[in-house]
Design a protein around this motif. Sequence first.
Motif, PDB file in Angstrom:
ATOM      1  N   ASN A 171       0.834  -1.204   0.000  1.00 45.93           N
ATOM      2  CA  ASN A 171       0.000   0.000   0.000  1.00 45.93           C
ATOM      3  C   ASN A 171       0.865   1.249   0.000  1.00 45.93           C
ATOM      4  O   ASN A 171       1.653   1.448   0.924  1.00 45.93           O
ATOM      5  CB  ASN A 171      -0.889  -0.004   1.250  1.00 45.93           C
ATOM      6  N   PRO A 172       0.740   2.107  -1.059  1.00 45.29           N
ATOM      7  CA  PRO A 172       0.043   1.903  -2.326  1.00 45.29           C
ATOM      8  C   PRO A 172       0.589   0.668  -3.050  1.00 45.29           C
ATOM      9  O   PRO A 172       1.730   0.280  -2.844  1.00 45.29           O
ATOM     10  CB  PRO A 172       0.330   3.180  -3.118  1.00 45.29           C
ATOM     11  N   ASN A 173      -0.245   0.127  -3.900  1.00 45.43           N
ATOM     12  CA  ASN A 173       0.016  -1.206  -4.414  1.00 45.43           C
ATOM     13  C   ASN A 173       0.944  -1.233  -5.623  1.00 45.43           C
ATOM     14  O   ASN A 173       0.851  -0.406  -6.518  1.00 45.43           O
ATOM     15  CB  ASN A 173      -1.315  -1.870  -4.797  1.00 45.43           C
ATOM     16  N   ASN A 174       1.821  -2.184  -5.613  1.00 43.40           N
ATOM     17  CA  ASN A 174       2.567  -2.607  -6.790  1.00 43.40           C
ATOM     18  C   ASN A 174       2.028  -3.989  -7.133  1.00 43.40           C
ATOM     19  O   ASN A 174       2.117  -4.891  -6.284  1.00 43.40           O
ATOM     20  CB  ASN A 174       4.058  -2.680  -6.471  1.00 43.40           C
ATOM     21  N   PRO A 175       1.381  -4.181  -8.290  1.00 41.81           N
ATOM     22  CA  PRO A 175       1.539  -3.435  -9.535  1.00 41.81           C
ATOM     23  C   PRO A 175       0.412  -2.466  -9.903  1.00 41.81           C
ATOM     24  O   PRO A 175       0.493  -1.808 -10.925  1.00 41.81           O
ATOM     25  CB  PRO A 175       1.555  -4.566 -10.564  1.00 41.81           C
ATOM     26  N   THR A 176      -0.663  -2.378  -9.107  1.00 44.15           N
ATOM     27  CA  THR A 176      -1.869  -1.703  -9.601  1.00 44.15           C
ATOM     28  C   THR A 176      -1.904  -0.202  -9.299  1.00 44.15           C
ATOM     29  O   THR A 176      -2.670   0.526  -9.917  1.00 44.15           O
ATOM     30  CB  THR A 176      -3.127  -2.330  -8.983  1.00 44.15           C
ATOM     31  N   GLY A 177      -1.133   0.244  -8.307  1.00 45.10           N
ATOM     32  CA  GLY A 177      -1.213   1.637  -7.886  1.00 45.10           C
ATOM     33  C   GLY A 177      -2.384   1.938  -6.975  1.00 45.10           C
ATOM     34  O   GLY A 177      -2.594   3.093  -6.598  1.00 45.10           O
ATOM     35  N   ALA A 204       6.608   0.389   0.472  1.00 46.49           N
ATOM     36  CA  ALA A 204       7.692   0.940  -0.356  1.00 46.49           C
ATOM     37  C   ALA A 204       7.297   2.226  -1.074  1.00 46.49           C
ATOM     38  O   ALA A 204       8.163   3.034  -1.418  1.00 46.49           O
ATOM     39  CB  ALA A 204       8.139  -0.110  -1.380  1.00 46.49           C
ATOM     40  N   TYR A 205       5.979   2.432  -1.290  1.00 45.79           N
ATOM     41  CA  TYR A 205       5.527   3.567  -2.098  1.00 45.79           C
ATOM     42  C   TYR A 205       4.742   4.578  -1.266  1.00 45.79           C
ATOM     43  O   TYR A 205       3.937   5.338  -1.796  1.00 45.79           O
ATOM     44  CB  TYR A 205       4.680   3.051  -3.271  1.00 45.79           C
ATOM     45  N   ARG A 206       4.995   4.610   0.031  1.00 53.74           N
ATOM     46  CA  ARG A 206       4.253   5.457   0.959  1.00 53.74           C
ATOM     47  C   ARG A 206       4.207   6.922   0.528  1.00 53.74           C
ATOM     48  O   ARG A 206       3.205   7.609   0.700  1.00 53.74           O
ATOM     49  CB  ARG A 206       4.901   5.349   2.342  1.00 53.74           C
ATOM     50  N   ASP A 211      -3.679  13.177  -5.681  1.00 55.33           N
ATOM     51  CA  ASP A 211      -5.019  13.779  -5.643  1.00 55.33           C
ATOM     52  C   ASP A 211      -5.490  14.056  -4.222  1.00 55.33           C
ATOM     53  O   ASP A 211      -6.690  14.000  -3.929  1.00 55.33           O
ATOM     54  CB  ASP A 211      -6.037  12.873  -6.365  1.00 55.33           C
ATOM     55  N   GLY A 212      -4.550  14.335  -3.323  1.00 54.37           N
ATOM     56  CA  GLY A 212      -4.912  14.656  -1.950  1.00 54.37           C
ATOM     57  C   GLY A 212      -5.366  13.471  -1.128  1.00 54.37           C
ATOM     58  O   GLY A 212      -5.880  13.639  -0.015  1.00 54.37           O
ATOM     59  N   ARG A 213      -5.161  12.261  -1.635  1.00 50.48           N
ATOM     60  CA  ARG A 213      -5.611  11.071  -0.910  1.00 50.48           C
ATOM     61  C   ARG A 213      -4.673  10.762   0.255  1.00 50.48           C
ATOM     62  O   ARG A 213      -3.474  11.000   0.194  1.00 50.48           O
ATOM     63  CB  ARG A 213      -5.691   9.871  -1.859  1.00 50.48           C
ATOM     64  N   GLU A 214      -5.237  10.180   1.300  1.00 51.44           N
ATOM     65  CA  GLU A 214      -4.518   9.954   2.550  1.00 51.44           C
ATOM     66  C   GLU A 214      -3.938   8.547   2.595  1.00 51.44           C
ATOM     67  O   GLU A 214      -4.593   7.563   2.250  1.00 51.44           O
ATOM     68  CB  GLU A 214      -5.482  10.154   3.728  1.00 51.44           C
ATOM     69  N   PHE A 215      -2.682   8.451   3.039  1.00 49.70           N
ATOM     70  CA  PHE A 215      -2.061   7.146   3.263  1.00 49.70           C
ATOM     71  C   PHE A 215      -2.332   6.687   4.692  1.00 49.70           C
ATOM     72  O   PHE A 215      -2.094   7.430   5.645  1.00 49.70           O
ATOM     73  CB  PHE A 215      -0.551   7.214   3.026  1.00 49.70           C
ATOM     74  N   ILE A 216      -2.829   5.467   4.831  1.00 50.62           N
ATOM     75  CA  ILE A 216      -3.094   4.881   6.144  1.00 50.62           C
ATOM     76  C   ILE A 216      -2.247   3.624   6.298  1.00 50.62           C
ATOM     77  O   ILE A 216      -2.333   2.690   5.494  1.00 50.62           O
ATOM     78  CB  ILE A 216      -4.581   4.511   6.320  1.00 50.62           C
ATOM     79  N   SER A 217      -1.426   3.611   7.337  1.00 50.91           N
ATOM     80  CA  SER A 217      -0.638   2.435   7.675  1.00 50.91           C
ATOM     81  C   SER A 217      -1.330   1.684   8.813  1.00 50.91           C
ATOM     82  O   SER A 217      -2.014   2.306   9.644  1.00 50.91           O
ATOM     83  CB  SER A 217       0.765   2.858   8.129  1.00 50.91           C
ATOM     84  N   PRO A 218      -1.154   0.367   8.907  1.00 50.14           N
ATOM     85  CA  PRO A 218      -1.666  -0.329  10.095  1.00 50.14           C
ATOM     86  C   PRO A 218      -1.022   0.180  11.386  1.00 50.14           C
ATOM     87  O   PRO A 218      -1.558  -0.023  12.474  1.00 50.14           O
ATOM     88  CB  PRO A 218      -1.339  -1.799   9.823  1.00 50.14           C
ATOM     89  N   MET A 219       0.131   0.863  11.252  1.00 53.28           N
ATOM     90  CA  MET A 219       0.752   1.487  12.420  1.00 53.28           C
ATOM     91  C   MET A 219      -0.102   2.631  12.975  1.00 53.28           C
ATOM     92  O   MET A 219       0.095   3.063  14.113  1.00 53.28           O
ATOM     93  CB  MET A 219       2.142   2.026  12.057  1.00 53.28           C
ATOM     94  N   HIS A 220      -1.037   3.112  12.170  1.00 54.62           N
ATOM     95  CA  HIS A 220      -1.931   4.182  12.614  1.00 54.62           C
ATOM     96  C   HIS A 220      -3.169   3.643  13.328  1.00 54.62           C
ATOM     97  O   HIS A 220      -3.976   4.430  13.828  1.00 54.62           O
ATOM     98  CB  HIS A 220      -2.387   5.031  11.418  1.00 54.62           C
ATOM     99  N   LEU A 221      -3.330   2.323  13.359  1.00 55.33           N
ATOM    100  CA  LEU A 221      -4.554   1.720  13.883  1.00 55.33           C
ATOM    101  C   LEU A 221      -4.299   1.135  15.271  1.00 55.33           C
ATOM    102  O   LEU A 221      -3.471   0.230  15.429  1.00 55.33           O
ATOM    103  CB  LEU A 221      -5.052   0.626  12.926  1.00 55.33           C
ATOM    104  N   GLU A 222      -4.970   1.623  16.264  1.00 59.68           N
ATOM    105  CA  GLU A 222      -4.766   1.159  17.634  1.00 59.68           C
ATOM    106  C   GLU A 222      -5.232  -0.278  17.808  1.00 59.68           C
ATOM    107  O   GLU A 222      -6.216  -0.711  17.209  1.00 59.68           O
ATOM    108  CB  GLU A 222      -5.517   2.066  18.611  1.00 59.68           C
ATOM    109  N   GLY A 319      -1.864   5.863  -6.180  1.00 56.41           N
ATOM    110  CA  GLY A 319      -0.523   5.929  -5.627  1.00 56.41           C
ATOM    111  C   GLY A 319       0.476   5.111  -6.404  1.00 56.41           C
ATOM    112  O   GLY A 319       0.177   4.565  -7.466  1.00 56.41           O
ATOM    113  N   ALA A 320       1.708   5.028  -5.829  1.00 58.26           N
ATOM    114  CA  ALA A 320       2.852   4.338  -6.438  1.00 58.26           C
ATOM    115  C   ALA A 320       3.177   4.971  -7.790  1.00 58.26           C
ATOM    116  O   ALA A 320       2.839   6.118  -8.054  1.00 58.26           O
ATOM    117  CB  ALA A 320       2.599   2.837  -6.549  1.00 58.26           C
ATOM    118  N   PHE A 321       3.831   4.218  -8.686  1.00 55.49           N
ATOM    119  CA  PHE A 321       4.049   4.740 -10.041  1.00 55.49           C
ATOM    120  C   PHE A 321       3.897   3.647 -11.083  1.00 55.49           C
ATOM    121  O   PHE A 321       4.699   3.481 -11.986  1.00 55.49           O
ATOM    122  CB  PHE A 321       5.385   5.487 -10.194  1.00 55.49           C
ATOM    123  N   TYR A 322       2.788   2.901 -10.919  1.00 53.54           N
ATOM    124  CA  TYR A 322       2.447   1.828 -11.849  1.00 53.54           C
ATOM    125  C   TYR A 322       0.968   1.907 -12.216  1.00 53.54           C
ATOM    126  O   TYR A 322       0.150   2.428 -11.452  1.00 53.54           O
ATOM    127  CB  TYR A 322       2.687   0.448 -11.222  1.00 53.54           C
TER     128      TYR A 322
END
Length: 399
Positions: A171-177, A204-206, A211-222, A319-322
Amino acid sequence: MPKISQKGQQMPASPIRKLTPFADKAKLDGKKVYHLNIGQPDIETPEVMLNAVKNIDFKVWAYTASEGTLAYRSKLTEYYNKLGYNIKPEHILVTTGGSEAITISMMSCLDAGDEVIIPEPFYANYNGFAHQTGVVVKPILSYIENGFALPPISDFEKLITEKTKAIMICNPNNPTGYLYSKEEMEALKQLALKYDLYLFSDEAYREFCYDGREFISPMHLEGLEENVMVLDTVSKRYSACGARLGCIITKNKAVLAAALKFAQARLSPGMVEQIAGAAAVDTPDAYFINVKNEYTKRRDILVQSLNKIEGVFCPNPGGAFYVVAKFPIDDTDAFCQWMLETFSYENQTVMMAPATGFYSTPSGGLNEVRLAYVLNADDLEKAMVCLEEGLKVYPGRVE
C-alpha cells in the motif's frame, strides 16, 4: 552432471526482468527501447544522500550491528514518528533491501506450509520469497473493473484455514497503484484481530499518494501492535534502488527477537548504505513535493493516453508509479515479447511487464500489462504512440 534442486527448478522467474534478453537484442539492432517494465525511477537521488557517500571518512570498512547501527535506526525513528508511527529505535531491524525485510519477516512469523493471504495482482517477487521460505501464498482476486479495490472481507474469510497465519498488503500497491482507504484498513484490522493473524504491510511507495488522498498504515490503527509487520525500503522513496537498504518495523518483541537471529546469520547490513540512509532522512520536504507533482503529471499522461487507445482500459491509480491496463489481446506474454522481438515504430519499441507474473491464480492477467511511469513526460508520450501503433498491427489482437 549433478542436477539442480527442485526448489531451483520451481523458483518462478521475474516477469519484470525475464524479457531483458529481447530488449537487449532490440537495442543491438539499433532500436530505441522505452523501459516501462521496471520500477527504476529516473528521478535524481537526493543530494544530501549522495553527499553523505562522497564525504565518508573511515579507515576500516567494518561490520555493523546485525540490527543496524543505532545512528541509522535513530534517524529512521525521526522519519517514522513524523508520520505518526510512535516507535523507538528498538522497534526497527535494518535489512539489505526491502526484499530481505520480507523474507526475514516470513521466516520469523511463519513456518513452512503456513499460509499467507495476498490480494492479487501482487508484487511478483512475493511468489519467489514464499517459495524460498516454504510459505504458501493464498491469492484473493481483486478486479480491474473497480480499480483493484480490496476484495470483500467475506472473501478473505472463505480462504482462512488453521494454516492461515498472515495477510500481506502492498500500500500503495505494486503493480496496480491502488491506495487502500481508511475503511479498508480498518476492515483488515478487524480481520487480523478476529483470527489472530499477522498483517504484513509493504510500504515501499508510501510517499507517492496523489489527488490529496490519505495514506493509512496499520501502524496508525490502535490495537494491532502485536500483529503488524511494516516492510520498507529506501529504494523508491529516495530513488535509491541500488542502495539495497530496507527495514522491518514492529512492536512485537518476540518477532523482533526471532528476526534478529536471522539477521545475525547474514551478519549485517552495509555500513555505507546506512550512512547514506541516515543522511536521507534530512531530505527537504520540497524534494517530495516536486517528485509527487512529477509523478502525478506522468500518471495523467499515461492513463489518459492508454484510455484513448481503442480497446484499452486503465483505471486511474491513487498511488505508487504503476498502472495495470487491460489490452485487446489474449496473451500479454506473447505480445510483450513481440513488441521487443518483432515490432518497431520509427525504430522505437516499448518494454512492458506481462501481468501474468503478478498473479498466483492460473490464467490471471492474461490480457493485462503492468506499466511503470518512471520516464519523463516526453518519453512517455512517445512510448504511448509506439504502443498504440503496435496494438494496431499485432496479429494476436482480439475484439
